[in-house]
Scaffold this motif. Structure first.
Motif, PDB file in Angstrom:
ATOM      1  N   ILE A 101      10.442  -6.416  -7.803  1.00  0.00           N
ATOM      2  CA  ILE A 101       9.274  -6.776  -8.707  1.00  0.00           C
ATOM      3  C   ILE A 101       9.184  -7.924  -9.562  1.00  0.00           C
ATOM      4  O   ILE A 101       8.291  -8.614  -9.736  1.00  0.00           O
ATOM      5  N   PHE A 102      10.425  -8.253 -10.170  1.00  0.00           N
ATOM      6  CA  PHE A 102      10.284  -9.516 -11.025  1.00  0.00           C
ATOM      7  C   PHE A 102      11.501 -10.157 -10.577  1.00  0.00           C
ATOM      8  O   PHE A 102      12.570  -9.889 -10.265  1.00  0.00           O
ATOM      9  N   ASP A 103      11.212 -11.633 -10.558  1.00  0.00           N
ATOM     10  CA  ASP A 103      12.376 -12.513 -10.207  1.00  0.00           C
ATOM     11  C   ASP A 103      12.985 -12.612  -8.759  1.00  0.00           C
ATOM     12  O   ASP A 103      14.015 -12.317  -8.976  1.00  0.00           O
ATOM     13  N   ALA A 157      10.868  -2.808 -21.738  1.00  0.00           N
ATOM     14  CA  ALA A 157      10.814  -1.421 -22.474  1.00  0.00           C
ATOM     15  C   ALA A 157      11.885  -0.655 -22.057  1.00  0.00           C
ATOM     16  O   ALA A 157      12.763  -0.020 -22.739  1.00  0.00           O
ATOM     17  N   PHE A 158      11.672  -0.213 -20.820  1.00  0.00           N
ATOM     18  CA  PHE A 158      12.932   0.765 -20.187  1.00  0.00           C
ATOM     19  C   PHE A 158      14.262   0.036 -20.156  1.00  0.00           C
ATOM     20  O   PHE A 158      15.180   0.709 -20.176  1.00  0.00           O
ATOM     21  N   ASP A 159      14.209  -1.221 -19.593  1.00  0.00           N
ATOM     22  CA  ASP A 159      15.470  -1.574 -19.211  1.00  0.00           C
ATOM     23  C   ASP A 159      15.952  -2.949 -19.711  1.00  0.00           C
ATOM     24  O   ASP A 159      15.698  -4.016 -19.091  1.00  0.00           O
ATOM     25  N   PRO A 160      16.022  -3.127 -20.995  1.00  0.00           N
ATOM     26  CA  PRO A 160      16.127  -4.448 -21.684  1.00  0.00           C
ATOM     27  C   PRO A 160      17.102  -5.260 -21.141  1.00  0.00           C
ATOM     28  O   PRO A 160      16.805  -6.565 -21.312  1.00  0.00           O
ATOM     29  N   HIS A 161      18.198  -4.888 -20.412  1.00  0.00           N
ATOM     30  CA  HIS A 161      19.189  -5.660 -19.955  1.00  0.00           C
ATOM     31  C   HIS A 161      19.201  -5.975 -18.488  1.00  0.00           C
ATOM     32  O   HIS A 161      20.041  -6.558 -17.717  1.00  0.00           O
ATOM     33  N   ASP A 162      17.972  -5.507 -17.867  1.00  0.00           N
ATOM     34  CA  ASP A 162      17.787  -5.472 -16.384  1.00  0.00           C
ATOM     35  C   ASP A 162      18.927  -5.226 -15.681  1.00  0.00           C
ATOM     36  O   ASP A 162      19.587  -6.074 -14.540  1.00  0.00           O
ATOM     37  N   ALA A 213       0.787  -1.345  -0.051  1.00  0.00           N
ATOM     38  CA  ALA A 213       0.081   0.117   0.080  1.00  0.00           C
ATOM     39  C   ALA A 213       0.824   1.337  -0.022  1.00  0.00           C
ATOM     40  O   ALA A 213       0.503   2.079  -0.522  1.00  0.00           O
ATOM     41  N   LYS A 214       2.032   1.402   0.714  1.00  0.00           N
ATOM     42  CA  LYS A 214       2.747   2.558   0.655  1.00  0.00           C
ATOM     43  C   LYS A 214       4.316   2.216   0.940  1.00  0.00           C
ATOM     44  O   LYS A 214       5.098   3.148   0.626  1.00  0.00           O
ATOM     45  N   HIS A 215       4.711   1.177   1.313  1.00  0.00           N
ATOM     46  CA  HIS A 215       6.061   0.854   1.815  1.00  0.00           C
ATOM     47  C   HIS A 215       6.769   0.063   0.123  1.00  0.00           C
ATOM     48  O   HIS A 215       8.016  -0.299   0.291  1.00  0.00           O
ATOM     49  N   GLY A 216       5.861  -0.249  -0.568  1.00  0.00           N
ATOM     50  CA  GLY A 216       6.212  -0.781  -2.062  1.00  0.00           C
ATOM     51  C   GLY A 216       6.617  -2.428  -1.998  1.00  0.00           C
ATOM     52  O   GLY A 216       6.337  -3.178  -0.782  1.00  0.00           O
ATOM     53  N   ASP A 217       7.205  -2.909  -2.998  1.00  0.00           N
ATOM     54  CA  ASP A 217       7.409  -4.437  -3.226  1.00  0.00           C
ATOM     55  C   ASP A 217       8.551  -4.808  -2.850  1.00  0.00           C
ATOM     56  O   ASP A 217       8.577  -5.814  -2.117  1.00  0.00           O
ATOM     57  N   GLY A 218       9.732  -4.079  -3.202  1.00  0.00           N
ATOM     58  CA  GLY A 218      11.124  -4.544  -2.982  1.00  0.00           C
ATOM     59  C   GLY A 218      11.343  -6.212  -3.427  1.00  0.00           C
ATOM     60  O   GLY A 218      10.601  -6.735  -4.173  1.00  0.00           O
ATOM     61  N   PRO A 223       7.410 -11.516  -4.510  1.00  0.00           N
ATOM     62  CA  PRO A 223       6.865 -12.855  -4.764  1.00  0.00           C
ATOM     63  C   PRO A 223       5.426 -12.972  -4.898  1.00  0.00           C
ATOM     64  O   PRO A 223       4.879 -13.802  -5.659  1.00  0.00           O
ATOM     65  N   TYR A 224       4.728 -12.149  -4.157  1.00  0.00           N
ATOM     66  CA  TYR A 224       3.307 -12.238  -4.372  1.00  0.00           C
ATOM     67  C   TYR A 224       2.563 -11.425  -5.203  1.00  0.00           C
ATOM     68  O   TYR A 224       1.234 -11.394  -5.336  1.00  0.00           O
ATOM     69  N   LEU A 225       3.221 -10.809  -6.150  1.00  0.00           N
ATOM     70  CA  LEU A 225       2.588  -9.950  -7.083  1.00  0.00           C
ATOM     71  C   LEU A 225       2.045 -10.663  -8.088  1.00  0.00           C
ATOM     72  O   LEU A 225       0.625 -10.014  -8.457  1.00  0.00           O
ATOM     73  N   PRO A 226       2.349 -11.851  -8.413  1.00  0.00           N
ATOM     74  CA  PRO A 226       1.588 -12.502  -9.626  1.00  0.00           C
ATOM     75  C   PRO A 226       0.111 -12.911  -9.013  1.00  0.00           C
ATOM     76  O   PRO A 226      -0.733 -12.737  -9.757  1.00  0.00           O
ATOM     77  N   ALA A 227       0.107 -13.474  -7.678  1.00  0.00           N
ATOM     78  CA  ALA A 227      -1.300 -13.886  -7.125  1.00  0.00           C
ATOM     79  C   ALA A 227      -2.134 -12.634  -7.028  1.00  0.00           C
ATOM     80  O   ALA A 227      -3.303 -13.057  -7.283  1.00  0.00           O
ATOM     81  N   MET A 228      -1.560 -11.459  -6.714  1.00  0.00           N
ATOM     82  CA  MET A 228      -2.515 -10.211  -6.544  1.00  0.00           C
ATOM     83  C   MET A 228      -2.815  -9.819  -7.780  1.00  0.00           C
ATOM     84  O   MET A 228      -4.126  -9.362  -7.840  1.00  0.00           O
TER      85      MET A 228
END
Length: 975
Positions: A523-525, A511-516, A481-486, A491-496
């Motif tokens: 947020i991912f992985d 698109a922003f960062d193709p080489h991560d 809600a306010k403290h972010g994903d980090g 890990p729980y974003l796909p379920a939500m």
């Protein structure tokens, strides 16, 4: 396994105007944020400007080196933790670029602290509205990265609502500015044949094709606050899809993206008028459910903030030195309180809303106690709420109130049922849980009490997160809600969000960062939830000289710091931490020191030469001011930890020459006192000061012509038929040999006030030896003093001290340093009967029916600088109240922290310059501006020396000021 810095970083270092830090200490300092995680970064870069950021991004792109943008490092979900090159924008990129009061906007670099910006805006009647509890140290860049919001989000919304535009470095090292665009401007951007154009096309096409899905799966931002993933839903509610919405603006998408999309170098924010009226309604309840049932009632009055605090935090405020003073409004032992704040820019409507709310609460019998607070009492009550997180980290032992589920939110109407469901999960697992936070927005910071240093605690932590996140998703709420994903909630974003929408977010990232490269694995992985936790399993107990049993040992005491960074304050906002205020270096703040302490003590062999070198570096500029003991919500006592380290270090090396000299200050002063004039001439020579390890430019304090004890032997005791009481004056070495006039004045003042006065022989409390880390020597002197003082204390009579650091040692370290149980009991008895001179005056003399301090003086002003130990352990109020007993004087505290002298710190040749830097923060400028009708008052002998040496200004002890007020003949000066 921890990666080592790549050798190619040497090339990068040569190209930067700022610093590139690859040493182990710097990496330890940046291994954590305020989350449960810890990971050594590859290195730390501190860019000086945008060009440095471009070079960093270009190098990262070339070497495929991951970067983690970081500001104050107060994030709670591990956003700043990882195996990458950390980019700290707070050290140099902290300039307010421009302020446009007419258009109500400001442009700032990302390292500008939120409260510092508002200090600059306040004279213009404006402010930057979002107010997270970390506002006095969090930066605008960090707030932007996390889309931060605070207590008053009901009125002012989130950071995203106030962002106008942003300058950023993209992953290909090009610089762009994202701002509001109309239709034709958006089409022009999408036509660009570069990374910027690709980004615009990707975002627009994603929303255009999947707008229904986006708006369906995201919790509506106007109903449930959320900082999960990327704000595609915010853009989808605006132009060009909704002509009534705001213009298309990628700055709003970047806000809350946690540094995963671009490296921000400048932010333009909107401003709002300062409130003209502020009132706080405090309501106390017998149960958490009763408090939650009152939330909907309060919201009907449209408050600006509605915060809940539960019994766990309220109980902790009882023993916190700083927050004890902010409990004045609490009655009994409430299970929960609601803090309902009303603010308004015009002043209209606040009083009526407060009166209506109070009437409805009364009619519905909601809350057993209700109070309305105006400024400055309002701010004190809100400070108690803001201290909640730090207070929880100060819990003794290895069980802590852990972060994880603290950011879940649901619709406000669902909050009572959701809270019941969460607490049922806790009950099923036999876990106690804290609840506090902005209930008015459907959010409670649930923090289960768990031991993450145990395997069972870790497994239980995982289960609780799984079950609570499943519950909040069923309620249609958000995990962030306010403290972010980090790395904690990602890990729980796909379920939500669902796999389809989560996949769309990944396309935006690509698109922003193709080489991560930008903050990867957030947020991912994300990494496994239980990997890289800072709490260590089966740590060995560390032998110590102080008794650390209240904290469950020295190791646990070092882990009390949660990383929230309350110590990272600007000058004028408190005492903690003076060396950080002067240097702005992470290693010279309490957080940095505690961070390194914890990691060293968690190692298999804590006291190796390498570890001692690391600790020696971070503790070098610790002035042992004790500010952290009270101002840190977790009560981290770095002064005591420093003393413990020094003795441990000396046990394995040797006590330095200067420390030996200083440790025998009392004995050497006694010898010198037999020939004071000769001794003073000798000590004035620069070669003597150099030989002692002191700075050649720093005058050493002159010995008095005669010690106090010799004067006392000649003096005829006063005779009075009816004494009001009998007190004992603690005669410390500073008073005995250097400022005997203070003890003489104390005798005269106290006797004129009707008290019979006795004095000890010259005694030491062990304060000097503790500050030097010579704890065995401190133990001997302290034991001797306790044996002398105990018979007096046992009869219930007061023991009064003139030098705050000396007398307050009996109330602070004494009982924890003495080993025998008998001596410890005596020390506790002495502690109960010791007072500073000012405390005694405020406690006893202010009760007199007739003021003994003379007639009214018009136009006389007293500027008061409190001693650090006094501010930490006692507070300024007794001192200010004692001086206010002098009729007609205007008593004003100086908003200074430490004076910079701190015993011998300011004399030491390597610390002389930083000592003056600290004094120049607030103390010296304030005194320079004082008028001729002003007296400077400072209870501490070191403080008075610093003022005299640095400014040539005489500062007075309170006993001298009171002595002048009652007309003692020993003083030439008069009011």
């Amino acid at each position: 396994m921890t990666s080592e810095p790549p050798s190619t970083l040497l090339t990068l270092s040569r190209s930067l105007a700022g610093e590139l830090l690859t040493d182990r200490l710097s990496r330890l300092l940046y291994a954590t944020d305020a989350s449960p995680h810890q990971k050594l970064p590859l290195a730390v870069a501190r860019p000086k400007h945008r060009d440095d950021c471009v070079r960093l991004m270009s190098f990262a792109a070339q070497e495929r080196l991951p970067l983690i943008p970081r500001a104050a490092g107060t994030s709670l979900a591990g956003q700043c933790v990882g195996d990458a090159l950390v980019i700290d924008v707070s050290r140099h990129m902290n300039r307010i670029v421009s302020i446009d009061p007419e258009r109500r906007r400001a442009r700032v670099q990302p390292g500008v602290i939120r409260d510092d910006l508002n200090d600059a805006l306040s004279p213009l009647g404006l402010m930057f509205a979002p107010d997270p509890s970390t506002a006095n140290r969090c930066t605008i860049g960090g707030m932007f990265g996390n889309n931060a919001w605070g207590s008053h989000a009901l009125r002012y919304g989130t950071t995203q609502d106030h962002v106008l535009s942003v300058e950023a470095v993209l992953s290909d090292a090009t610089v762009v500015r994202f701002g509001p665009l109309n239709g034709s401007q958006l089409r022009d951007k999408m036509a660009l044949a570069n990374l910027e154009g690709r980004i615009y096309r990707a975002v627009f096409e994603t929303i255009d094709r999947h707008r229904t899905l986006i708006l369906d799966r995201f919790p509506r931002p106007d109903g449930i606050p959320r900082n999960a993933g990327y704000a595609l839903d915010v853009l989808a509610l605006g132009q060009p899809w909704d002509s009534r919405g705001p213009p298309f603006n990628l700055a709003r998408l970047l806000c809350g993206s946690e540094g995963t999309l671009a490296l921000v170098t400048e932010i333009e924010v909107g401003l709002v008028p300062l409130p003209a009226r502020r009132r706080l309604v405090c309501v106390q309840f017998d149960s958490l459910s009763q408090a939650l049932s009152a939330v909907a009632v309060a919201l009907r009055r449209r408050p600006s903030a509605l915060e809940l605090v539960d019994r766990h935090i309220l109980t902790l405020t009882k023993t916190n030195l700083e927050q004890q003073r902010n409990r004045f409004w609490i009655e009994g032992d409430p299970a929960a309180v609601l803090l309902i704040d009303f603010v308004d820019e015009t002043g209209n409507g606040v009083d009526a809303a407060v009166e209506d709310l109070m009437a409805e609460l009364h009619s519905r019998n909601l809350g057993y106690a209700r109070k309305v607070l105006d400024s400055p009492l309002r701010e004190r009550a809100l400070a108690l709420r803001a201290a909640g997180l730090g207070l929880l980290m100060g819990l003794p032992g290895s069980v802590k109130a852990v972060t994880g589920i603290e950011d879940t939110a649901v619709a406000v109407n669902d909050l009572p049922a959701y809270a019941e469901a969460v607490l049922s999960i806790m009950a099923r697992h036999g876990v106690d849980c804290v609840a506090f936070g902005p209930a008015g927005r459907g959010l409670l910071h649930f923090r289960p009490l768990l031991d993450l240093s145990s395997r069972d605690g870790k497994r239980l932590y995982q289960r609780i997160l799984d079950e609570v996140f499943d519950t909040v998703i069923r309620f249609g709420g958000t995990v962030s809600a306010k403290h972010g994903d980090g790395r904690l909630r990602s890990p729980y974003l796909p379920a939500m969000l669902g796999e389809e929408l989560y996949g769309l977010l990944r396309q935006i990232k690509d698109a922003f960062d193709p080489h991560d490269l930008l903050n990867p694995r957030k947020i991912f992985d994300p990494p496994l939830l239980l990997s890289d936790l800072r709490a260590q399993e089966n740590g060995k107990p560390v032998t110590a000289y102080f008794d650390w049993s209240r904290e469950a040992g020295l190791r646990i005491a070092a882990s009390k710091c949660n990383g929230a960074g309350v110590c990272l304050k600007s000058a004028g906002r408190g005492t903690m931490c003076p060396s950080y205020m002067a240097t702005r270096e992470e290693k010279h703040g309490t957080r940095g020191r505690a961070n390194v302490f914890r990691q060293v003590l968690d190692s298999p062999e804590p006291w190796t030469a390498t570890n001692r070198e690391l600790l020696g570096e971070v503790l070098d500029l610790c002035l042992a001011c004790k500010g952290c003991k009270s101002e840190c919500p977790a009560n981290v006592d770095m002064a005591r930890m420093k003393a413990e380290f020094l003795q441990q270090h000396y046990d394995r090396s040797r006590v330095p020459w200067r420390a030996r000299i200083v440790g025998n200050f009392d004995r050497l002063s006694r010898i010198a006192s037999f020939a004071p004039e000769l001794s003073n001439r000798l000590l004035a020579h620069s070669w003597v000061k150099s030989w002692l390890g002191f700075h050649r430019e720093r005058p050493l304090p002159p010995l008095a012509d005669e010690p106090f004890s010799r004067w006392l032997k000649r003096r005829q005791p006063a005779e009075l038929a009816d004494w009001k009481g009998e007190v004992l004056l603690f005669n410390d070495p500073f008073t005995e040999f250097y400022e005997p006039q203070l003890a003489i004045a104390a005798f005269e003042v106290l006797e004129q006030c009707g008290f019979r006065v006795a004095a000890t022989p010259c005694l030491e409390s062990g304060r000097i030896q503790i500050s030097q880390g010579i704890l065995r020597a401190a133990h001997k002197r302290l034991s001797r003093a306790i044996e002398r003082l105990y018979p007096w204390a046992a009869t219930g009579r007061w023991i009064i001290g003139l030098e705050p650091s000396e007398i307050l040692t009996f109330r602070d370290e004494a009982a924890d340093l003495l080993q025998s149980e008998e001596l410890r009991k005596k020390a506790l008895a002495v502690a109960d009967r010791t007072l500073t001179f000012e405390e005694f005056v405020e406690r006893e003399i202010r009760q007199f029916e007739e003021n003994p301090f003379g007639d009214t003086r018009q136009g006389k002003r007293l500027l008061v600088h409190g001693h650090c130990h006094q501010k930490s352990l006692v507070g300024m109020q007794p001192l200010l109240k004692a001086l206010s007993l002098i009729p007609g004087v205007d008593v004003q505290p100086i908003s200074s922290g430490c004076c910079g002298m701190a015993g011998v710190f300011g004399y030491e040749k390597e610390h002389y310059a930083v000592s003056l830097d600290i004094a120049e923060l607030v103390l010296f400028p304030t005194i320079r501006e004082a008028g001729t009708d002003t007296l400077i008052v400072a209870p501490g002998t070191s403080c008075r020396r610093q003022i005299a040496d640095g400014l040539g200004v005489r500062a007075y002890h309170p006993v001298e000021v009171i002595g002048m007020a009652i007309g003692l003949q020993m003083f030439r000066e008069r009011f």
